[in-house]
Enzyme design. Structure first.
Site, PDB file in Angstrom:
ATOM      1  N   GLU A   1       0.828  -1.211   0.000  1.00 33.61           N
ATOM      2  CA  GLU A   1       0.000   0.000   0.000  1.00 33.61           C
ATOM      3  C   GLU A   1       0.862   1.261   0.000  1.00 33.61           C
ATOM      4  O   GLU A   1       0.566   2.218  -0.702  1.00 33.61           O
ATOM      5  CB  GLU A   1      -0.948   0.006   1.208  1.00 33.61           C
ATOM      6  CG  GLU A   1      -2.100  -0.960   1.070  1.00 33.61           C
ATOM      7  CD  GLU A   1      -2.955  -0.697  -0.169  1.00 33.61           C
ATOM      8  OE1 GLU A   1      -3.063   0.459  -0.595  1.00 33.61           O
ATOM      9  OE2 GLU A   1      -3.478  -1.659  -0.731  1.00 33.61           O
TER      10      GLU A   1
ATOM     11  N   TYR B   1      -7.187   5.734   4.676  1.00 35.07           N
ATOM     12  CA  TYR B   1      -7.276   4.797   3.549  1.00 35.07           C
ATOM     13  C   TYR B   1      -6.394   3.568   3.790  1.00 35.07           C
ATOM     14  O   TYR B   1      -6.839   2.422   3.663  1.00 35.07           O
ATOM     15  CB  TYR B   1      -6.859   5.466   2.218  1.00 35.07           C
ATOM     16  CG  TYR B   1      -6.483   4.419   1.216  1.00 35.07           C
ATOM     17  CD1 TYR B   1      -7.477   3.692   0.572  1.00 35.07           C
ATOM     18  CD2 TYR B   1      -5.146   4.056   1.005  1.00 35.07           C
ATOM     19  CE1 TYR B   1      -7.148   2.640  -0.282  1.00 35.07           C
ATOM     20  CE2 TYR B   1      -4.809   3.007   0.159  1.00 35.07           C
ATOM     21  CZ  TYR B   1      -5.814   2.314  -0.471  1.00 35.07           C
ATOM     22  OH  TYR B   1      -5.492   1.260  -1.287  1.00 35.07           O
TER      23      TYR B   1
ATOM     24  N   ASP C   1      -9.861   5.787  -1.816  1.00 31.44           N
ATOM     25  CA  ASP C   1      -8.665   6.375  -2.434  1.00 31.44           C
ATOM     26  C   ASP C   1      -9.128   7.156  -3.661  1.00 31.44           C
ATOM     27  O   ASP C   1     -10.341   7.328  -3.864  1.00 31.44           O
ATOM     28  CB  ASP C   1      -7.626   5.284  -2.783  1.00 31.44           C
ATOM     29  CG  ASP C   1      -8.080   4.426  -3.958  1.00 31.44           C
ATOM     30  OD1 ASP C   1      -9.282   4.460  -4.317  1.00 31.44           O
ATOM     31  OD2 ASP C   1      -7.223   3.738  -4.550  1.00 31.44           O
TER      32      ASP C   1
END
Ligand code: SF4
Length: 336
Positions: A41, A126, A144
């Protein structure tokens, strides 16, 4: 603008079914290790999937630092080297800080509670939602840029999506539409819909699995964002100084590139012949980078050292400098 979908279960079902048939296989989707999910991520923030995949950044990082313990005890130079080319090096530093916190405060076990994940450095709402849903399959919402775009079109939402009120609205849709089971697949599907179907510019509405639920008739105009200020033009003049087969580099300063090496700034030293010029962009800056031979014998300044080319290859260096150096030292240097 609509505020709710009429058949959320049908929306979720259509999305997940499409993903089961069409979803892409990525290395980070083959794991439920929360540390590996966090690595992917942070890598994918500000960087495209194509770039992370082509250069195998994720696989190389996981080979070098397979767990939080290994990362926590690694030297900073080794992690910056593996991050080279991705930019935004604070992401790599934050990963190491997070690993150290997990080792020191969580006994080396990645936290499960959303609040604890959110408290890790570099982790926003997020990323916490991504780790909780992709690793633990917990029903944690996420928004996102891709999800925001899908929602803006799905609900025909014409507010500027980067305003605080719009962000609250987007998160409230994310929460309302999230199924309590199978959040991993649903969140992955939602993001992939934005990446591959409901794309910026012209979305592929004819191929869209949730077309029946979409309320907009002006997809190409959405989402709206606050107008951005124009780019800031910057010049960066540096030395390409050589001595006995070695090149002069200086340790970078400032937080963004700390711990890396670059071609040394002139710092008042007279510039000789220009050997290469090129441009690169970083955040809002458009930088013109020019390499000069020194006009006279170089007197070293703080943080500067001579390195062989082999040593330079192994050092972490911001990619604009790496590219400039390769171009300037190639037999037929090209202007960039
Ligand atoms: Fe996006 Fe078009 Fe699908 Fe609506 S129908 S969600 S605009 S791709």
């Amino acid at each position: 603008m609509r505020t709710a979908l009429q058949a959320p279960a049908a929306f979720q079902g259509a999305l997940v079914e499409w993903f089961a048939a069409e979803g892409r296989d990525h290395p980070w989707r083959r794991t439920t290790d929360p540390y590996a999910v966090l690595v992917s991520e942070l890598m994918l923030q500000q960087t495209t999937i194509a770039m992370v995949r082509e250069r195998r950044y994720f696989e190389r990082w996981m080979d070098a630092f397979p767990d939080v313990q290994t990362l926590a005890s690694a030297g900073e130079e080794s992690l910056l080297k593996l991050w080279e080319g991705l930019g935004y090096y604070n992401r790599a530093r934050n990963l190491q800080k997070a690993a150290r916190i997990i080792v020191a405060e969580h006994g080396g076990v990645f936290p499960r509670r959303l609040e604890d994940i959110l408290a890790l450095p570099g982790v926003g709402r997020y990323t916490a939602g991504a780790v909780a849903s992709f690793a633990y399959d917990d029903p944690a919402p996420l928004v996102d840029g891709n999800v925001a775009r899908v929602f803006a079109r799905l609900f025909d939402f014409d507010a500027e999506i980067d305003s605080p009120a719009a962000i609250r609205q987007l998160w409230s849709w994310a929460e309302a539409l999230l199924p309590q089971r199978d959040a991993r697949r649903y969140n992955s599907a939602l993001m992939e819909l934005g990446q591959r179907v409901c794309t910026t510019g012209r979305p592929a509405c004819l191929l869209c699995p949730v077309k029946a639920h979409c309320t907009t008739t002006r997809a190409e105009e959405l989402p709206r964002k606050k107008p951005k200020a124009g780019p800031v033009l910057v010049t960066e003049d540096v030395l390409l100084a050589r001595q006995n087969g070695r090149l002069l580099l200086s340790a970078t300063t400032g937080t963004r590139r700390l711990g890396m090496w670059q071609l040394p700034p002139l710092h008042g030293r007279p510039a000789g012949r220009e050997v290469w010029r090129g441009k690169y962009a970083i955040t809002k800056h458009r930088v013109t980078l020019t390499l000069f031979e020194p006009a006279q014998t170089v007197v070293l300044q703080d943080g500067e050292r001579w390195f062989t080319l082999a040593e330079i290859e192994a050092l972490p260096m911001p990619s604009p400098f790496r590219r400039a150096l390769e171009a300037a030292l190639s037999p037929t240097p090209e202007a960039g």
